[in-house]
Motif scaffolding. Structure first.
Motif, PDB file in Angstrom:
ATOM      1  N   ALA A   1       0.829  -1.211   0.000  1.00  0.00           N
ATOM      2  CA  ALA A   1       0.000   0.000   0.000  1.00  0.00           C
ATOM      3  C   ALA A   1       0.861   1.258   0.000  1.00  0.00           C
ATOM      4  O   ALA A   1       0.617   2.202  -0.768  1.00  0.00           O
ATOM      5  CB  ALA A   1      -0.923  -0.017   1.221  1.00  0.00           C
ATOM      6  N   VAL A   2       1.897   1.262   0.824  1.00  0.00           N
ATOM      7  CA  VAL A   2       2.764   2.434   0.915  1.00  0.00           C
ATOM      8  C   VAL A   2       3.609   2.587  -0.349  1.00  0.00           C
ATOM      9  O   VAL A   2       3.955   3.705  -0.751  1.00  0.00           O
ATOM     10  CB  VAL A   2       3.662   2.320   2.166  1.00  0.00           C
ATOM     11  CG1 VAL A   2       4.711   3.413   2.187  1.00  0.00           C
ATOM     12  CG2 VAL A   2       2.819   2.372   3.426  1.00  0.00           C
ATOM     13  N   SER A   3       3.942   1.459  -0.988  1.00  0.00           N
ATOM     14  CA  SER A   3       4.771   1.510  -2.195  1.00  0.00           C
ATOM     15  C   SER A   3       4.056   2.182  -3.360  1.00  0.00           C
ATOM     16  O   SER A   3       4.712   2.654  -4.296  1.00  0.00           O
ATOM     17  CB  SER A   3       5.180   0.089  -2.614  1.00  0.00           C
ATOM     18  OG  SER A   3       6.038  -0.490  -1.670  1.00  0.00           O
ATOM     19  N   ILE A   4       2.751   2.226  -3.316  1.00  0.00           N
ATOM     20  CA  ILE A   4       2.006   2.825  -4.430  1.00  0.00           C
ATOM     21  C   ILE A   4       2.417   4.277  -4.648  1.00  0.00           C
ATOM     22  O   ILE A   4       2.882   4.640  -5.733  1.00  0.00           O
ATOM     23  CB  ILE A   4       0.485   2.685  -4.209  1.00  0.00           C
ATOM     24  CG1 ILE A   4       0.088   1.208  -4.280  1.00  0.00           C
ATOM     25  CG2 ILE A   4      -0.297   3.506  -5.231  1.00  0.00           C
ATOM     26  CD1 ILE A   4      -1.344   0.925  -3.875  1.00  0.00           C
ATOM     27  N   PRO A   5       2.287   5.144  -3.655  1.00  0.00           N
ATOM     28  CA  PRO A   5       2.686   6.544  -3.896  1.00  0.00           C
ATOM     29  C   PRO A   5       4.193   6.718  -4.043  1.00  0.00           C
ATOM     30  O   PRO A   5       4.658   7.524  -4.847  1.00  0.00           O
ATOM     31  CB  PRO A   5       2.177   7.274  -2.659  1.00  0.00           C
ATOM     32  CG  PRO A   5       2.135   6.230  -1.591  1.00  0.00           C
ATOM     33  CD  PRO A   5       1.742   4.971  -2.294  1.00  0.00           C
ATOM     34  N   ILE A   6       4.966   5.962  -3.234  1.00  0.00           N
ATOM     35  CA  ILE A   6       6.425   6.112  -3.273  1.00  0.00           C
ATOM     36  C   ILE A   6       6.960   5.734  -4.647  1.00  0.00           C
ATOM     37  O   ILE A   6       7.714   6.472  -5.281  1.00  0.00           O
ATOM     38  CB  ILE A   6       7.086   5.250  -2.179  1.00  0.00           C
ATOM     39  CG1 ILE A   6       6.689   5.727  -0.785  1.00  0.00           C
ATOM     40  CG2 ILE A   6       8.602   5.269  -2.320  1.00  0.00           C
ATOM     41  CD1 ILE A   6       7.208   4.849   0.344  1.00  0.00           C
ATOM     42  N   SER A   7       6.571   4.559  -5.139  1.00  0.00           N
ATOM     43  CA  SER A   7       7.083   4.064  -6.408  1.00  0.00           C
ATOM     44  C   SER A   7       6.646   4.947  -7.576  1.00  0.00           C
ATOM     45  O   SER A   7       7.438   5.215  -8.490  1.00  0.00           O
ATOM     46  CB  SER A   7       6.602   2.624  -6.641  1.00  0.00           C
ATOM     47  OG  SER A   7       7.055   1.780  -5.617  1.00  0.00           O
ATOM     48  N   MET A   8       5.414   5.402  -7.535  1.00  0.00           N
ATOM     49  CA  MET A   8       4.921   6.265  -8.615  1.00  0.00           C
ATOM     50  C   MET A   8       5.683   7.588  -8.641  1.00  0.00           C
ATOM     51  O   MET A   8       6.054   8.096  -9.707  1.00  0.00           O
ATOM     52  CB  MET A   8       3.418   6.493  -8.457  1.00  0.00           C
ATOM     53  CG  MET A   8       2.590   5.238  -8.659  1.00  0.00           C
ATOM     54  SD  MET A   8       0.822   5.475  -8.340  1.00  0.00           S
ATOM     55  CE  MET A   8       0.339   6.432  -9.761  1.00  0.00           C
ATOM     56  N   GLY A   9       5.961   8.136  -7.467  1.00  0.00           N
ATOM     57  CA  GLY A   9       6.682   9.410  -7.399  1.00  0.00           C
ATOM     58  C   GLY A   9       8.112   9.281  -7.891  1.00  0.00           C
ATOM     59  O   GLY A   9       8.598  10.124  -8.660  1.00  0.00           O
ATOM     60  N   TYR A  10       8.804   8.213  -7.489  1.00  0.00           N
ATOM     61  CA  TYR A  10      10.201   8.046  -7.894  1.00  0.00           C
ATOM     62  C   TYR A  10      10.318   7.678  -9.373  1.00  0.00           C
ATOM     63  O   TYR A  10      11.318   8.001 -10.020  1.00  0.00           O
ATOM     64  CB  TYR A  10      10.888   6.999  -7.024  1.00  0.00           C
ATOM     65  CG  TYR A  10      11.091   7.463  -5.593  1.00  0.00           C
ATOM     66  CD1 TYR A  10      11.318   8.812  -5.306  1.00  0.00           C
ATOM     67  CD2 TYR A  10      11.051   6.564  -4.528  1.00  0.00           C
ATOM     68  CE1 TYR A  10      11.496   9.235  -4.006  1.00  0.00           C
ATOM     69  CE2 TYR A  10      11.233   6.986  -3.216  1.00  0.00           C
ATOM     70  CZ  TYR A  10      11.452   8.327  -2.962  1.00  0.00           C
ATOM     71  OH  TYR A  10      11.629   8.758  -1.679  1.00  0.00           O
ATOM     72  N   ALA A  11       9.327   6.984  -9.899  1.00  0.00           N
ATOM     73  CA  ALA A  11       9.337   6.700 -11.333  1.00  0.00           C
ATOM     74  C   ALA A  11       9.293   8.004 -12.125  1.00  0.00           C
ATOM     75  O   ALA A  11       9.987   8.153 -13.144  1.00  0.00           O
ATOM     76  CB  ALA A  11       8.152   5.804 -11.703  1.00  0.00           C
ATOM     77  N   GLN A  12       8.507   8.939 -11.662  1.00  0.00           N
ATOM     78  CA  GLN A  12       8.442  10.242 -12.335  1.00  0.00           C
ATOM     79  C   GLN A  12       9.771  10.985 -12.225  1.00  0.00           C
ATOM     80  O   GLN A  12      10.211  11.635 -13.168  1.00  0.00           O
ATOM     81  CB  GLN A  12       7.310  11.069 -11.738  1.00  0.00           C
ATOM     82  CG  GLN A  12       5.930  10.558 -12.113  1.00  0.00           C
ATOM     83  CD  GLN A  12       4.819  11.385 -11.496  1.00  0.00           C
ATOM     84  OE1 GLN A  12       4.844  11.710 -10.306  1.00  0.00           O
ATOM     85  NE2 GLN A  12       3.819  11.739 -12.311  1.00  0.00           N
ATOM     86  N   ILE A  13      10.430  10.890 -11.060  1.00  0.00           N
ATOM     87  CA  ILE A  13      11.743  11.526 -10.897  1.00  0.00           C
ATOM     88  C   ILE A  13      12.739  10.916 -11.887  1.00  0.00           C
ATOM     89  O   ILE A  13      13.595  11.612 -12.442  1.00  0.00           O
ATOM     90  CB  ILE A  13      12.243  11.355  -9.447  1.00  0.00           C
ATOM     91  CG1 ILE A  13      11.393  12.212  -8.496  1.00  0.00           C
ATOM     92  CG2 ILE A  13      13.717  11.735  -9.322  1.00  0.00           C
ATOM     93  CD1 ILE A  13      11.706  12.001  -7.034  1.00  0.00           C
ATOM     94  N   ALA A  14      12.621   9.594 -12.146  1.00  0.00           N
ATOM     95  CA  ALA A  14      13.531   8.914 -13.074  1.00  0.00           C
ATOM     96  C   ALA A  14      13.222   9.226 -14.529  1.00  0.00           C
ATOM     97  O   ALA A  14      14.005   8.854 -15.412  1.00  0.00           O
ATOM     98  CB  ALA A  14      13.481   7.406 -12.850  1.00  0.00           C
TER      99      ALA A  14
END
Length: 705
Positions: A29-42
């Motif tokens: 559940a927590v990985s949803i926002p974290i992963s989406m945000g870092y993918a955008q940074i990449a």
């Protein structure tokens, strides 16, 4: 070394299951926002962050030996890749970015695989706790600063501290009040919940509350940012268009990312392992990272890394094995297949508060406070490592961390504990003169303790300390090298130079107390002559005896202190008889027998050279012979016994005078026995037994003749 699959699931205990499943769902559940945000940074669309939270996580769990570490899309590699795209002039989320980013992830995986075969995990052994703590804290603070603008209604920051602060200042000029209140309230609830109900999944509760606020209060109508909608379905396999990729650029950036992934993951994993009392196979962790990144490239995602924030959450909720990662990966796959609809209702400030709350536990404030109290030098190293990560980025932080660790070693080695020693009246031990007010120097002797290994960077310190403390009446310098276990060529030359310099000043030099392997090193380094010349002694006492000093040793006590000293004397001195042949074996190692026989023949030659042999008294034999060093009575008796056994090996002239030589030796041995009986009656029986054994051996030899 054999590769183990799912090593943390071996001997799995059923009581772990509920905690692992529960923690895995929370991590997903927590990985949803974290992963989406870092993918955008990449430089990728946000949905790719979810794709990178399935297959890479499962492959990491397949190989990882860490019981609790969580893998996934994370800040450091995402930031490096995003910065690389900007340098190359590639727009984020463009078709070129969709080609380059997974290609860099694949290159990073290949480099990590190479690191695995090269045993590069040993690099972690050179990184100290202050460096590790500062490195991890710097990364955590960097990510927190990246996330804070999202609480204010803005976008995540990128870059290092100056860029992050500038971005934060710009965002602060356009704060969304509702977003700030929502994020601040969520953060406060999480902090309070962690303090009073640490086992309650407050993060999930806050996330659910955020969805309800969007559904019923429509917070998005007030400018609060929501997560982007994600299409349902699992990602397909990605095949890059090789014609659109520059391989040198991809390989170079991949190497940079691989180094950061290896260092950051191993550092963080070892930090959590040490804190929770289990061991890792660092080499297999590199293999797990390689597998995870190759799997990430296969679904078109960015490089993946160990996540400090999600691991901290896993620790908080009691996850015990990599079953947490398996659960998280499967749960994320289930979300992608049939439950992506709710993602669009999640307020970004709420999810940002969850990330920041987790990262606050990662900042090693307690370690910094502890270091400040016990070691200012290590505290400065901690702060330096943290500052380098904040100001220059993770890559330079890795390099600086290794360099700082070496600096710490060098600083310690080049400023070792060292002091001059003395004795207390009527005691046999040696004491630090600076710390014991009733200890005094042995008269005309410097006894110097060097409490660190000697190497090229600190030999001059030893030389300067000794030479600067010489006085006009100094007759000998004794080096207590009990802490020295190894020498290098610079040290060897330095010791010879010191010994020669002292000899020119009529000061005798002794090196004592070290282990016998140091003597072997001395011979290999070409300074065995120090041993041959008697400048190497097994103990400080044997060196003092060689100087002709006997217990109680004369001390340099000022007349004004004599009365105070007399009042503080409580124990009587017990003379210690040095075992010189034991010291001989210590000094010459494997060459002991050969060296003893050589000395015996040398003494025999000296006897042959005595012109007045018939007039020589048995008491005068000791004064006429030059031994390797002064011997105790037991050892002199042993040497004379060996000499007697070697009579037939002596020059012809001496064999012709055999009766006289043997008689002289026997008379000398009788004097020794009388002396032992008088001074050490407890040793007399031991000497008698040795004599009887010798007589039986000689009788047997005569019968055989």
């Amino acid at each position: 070394m054999s590769v183990k699959l799912f090593p943390t699931l071996r001997n799995y205990k059923k009581e772990y299951l509920l905690k692992d499943l529960f923690s895995g769902v929370i991590i997903a559940a927590v990985s949803i926002p974290i992963s989406m945000g870092y993918a955008q940074i990449a430089g990728l669309p946000a949905a790719y962050g979810l794709y990178g939270s399935v297959l890479p996580v499962l492959f990491f769990a397949l190989f990882s030996t860490s019981r609790q570490f969580i893998f996934g899309v994370d800040a450091a590699p995402a930031a490096i890749v995003g910065a690389a795209l900007s340098t190359m002039g590639i727009a984020h989320e463009s078709s070129a970015a969709l080609q380059y980013v997974p290609a860099i992830a694949f290159a990073a995986g290949v480099w990590l695989l190479l690191f695995y075969f090269l045993h590069a995990d040993r690099i972690v052994d050179f990184i100290s706790t202050p460096v590790m703590g500062g490195f991890i804290s710097g990364i955590a603070v960097t990510i927190i600063l990246m996330q804070i603008p999202k609480l204010l209604g803005g976008t995540a920051g990128t870059g290092e501290l100056p860029e992050l602060l500038c971005h934060l200042a710009e965002t602060a000029l356009h704060v969304n009040g509702i977003s700030l209140c929502l994020g601040a309230a969520a953060l406060a609830i999480l902090i309070v919940g962690k303090r009073f109900v640490p086992r309650f999944p407050m993060a999930v509760a806050v996330m659910i509350a955020g969805v309800f606020l969007t559904g019923f209060c429509h917070v998005d109508d007030y400018g609060v940012t929501l997560l982007a909608q994600v299409k349902t379905g699992l990602p397909g396999l990605f095949l890059p268009d090789l014609s659109r990729i520059e391989f040198t650029v991809v390989a170079g950036r991949g190497l940079m990312v691989a180094v950061v992934i290896m260092a950051e993951t191993l550092l963080a994993e070892n930090n959590f392992a040490a804190k929770n009392g289990y061991r890792l196979d660092d080499r297999q962790e590199i293999l797990a990272c390689a597998a995870g990144n190759i799997a990430s490239a296969a679904v078109g995602c960015c490089p993946v890394n160990g996540s400090i924030s999600r691991t901290s959450m896993n620790e908080q909720y009691g996850g015990k094995t990599q079953a947490v990662s398996l659960t998280a990966g499967i749960a994320m796959a289930a979300v992608l297949l049939c439950a992506t609809g709710f993602i669009g209702y999640l307020p970004v400030p709420v999810l940002t508060a969850i990330v920041i709350s987790a990262l606050m536990n990662v900042v090693e404030v307690h370690l910094a406070v502890r270091l400040y109290r016990v070691s200012r030098q290590e505290f400065l190293i901690f702060m330096s490592a943290c500052a380098v990560v904040l100001l220059l980025g993770t890559i330079y932080g890795v390099v600086a961390g290794i360099l700082l660790s070496f600096v710490a070693v060098i600083l310690k080695a080049t400023n070792p504990p060292r002091y001059f020693q003395g004795m207390m009246p009527e005691k046999t031990e040696f004491y630090n003169l600076d710390k014991n007010r009733f200890a005094w120097p042995v008269k005309d002797v410097l006894i110097y303790r060097f409490s660190e290994n000697l190497f090229f960077a600190n030999i001059k310190i030893l030389q300067d300390d000794i030479l600067n403390h010489l006085q006009e009446n100094t007759k000998a310098v004794i080096l207590d090298a009990g802490a020295v276990n190894s020498l290098d060529i610079t040290v060897a030359d330095g010791l010879v130079s010191l010994a020669d310099s002292l000899e020119k000043q009529n000061v005798r030099f002794y090196m004592t107390e070290h282990s016998e392997n140091v003597n072997e090193q001395m011979r290999k380094l070409g300074i065995g002559r120090l041993i041959q010349e008697g400048k190497v002694r097994r103990t400080i006492l044997s060196a003092l005896h060689d100087l002709g000093l006997k217990e109680p040793f004369p001390l340099e006590i000022p007349e004004s202190e004599m009365e105070k000293v007399r009042r503080n004397v409580y124990f009587s001195l017990t003379p210690e008889e040095e075992n010189s042949l034991e010291e001989f074996a210590w000094a010459f190692g494997a060459d002991t027998v050969r060296e003893i026989e050589k000395r015996v023949k040398t003494i025999a030659g000296q006897i042959h050279g005595i012109s007045d042999l018939e007039q020589l008294s048995e008491a005068g034999l000791e004064e006429k012979l030059t031994f390797w060093h002064s011997l105790g009575p037991l050892d002199e008796d042993e040497l004379l016994r060996r000499l007697e056994l070697h009579i037939d090996d002596l020059p012809q002239e001496l064999k012709d005078n055999r009766k006289l030589a043997v008689g002289l030796i026997e008379r000398r041995r009788k004097i020794l026995r009388d002396r032992i009986l008088r001074e050490h009656p407890n040793l007399h029986e031991h000497l008698r037994q040795k004599r009887e054994t010798l007589e039986r051996r000689l009788k047997k030899q005569r019968m055989e003749e």
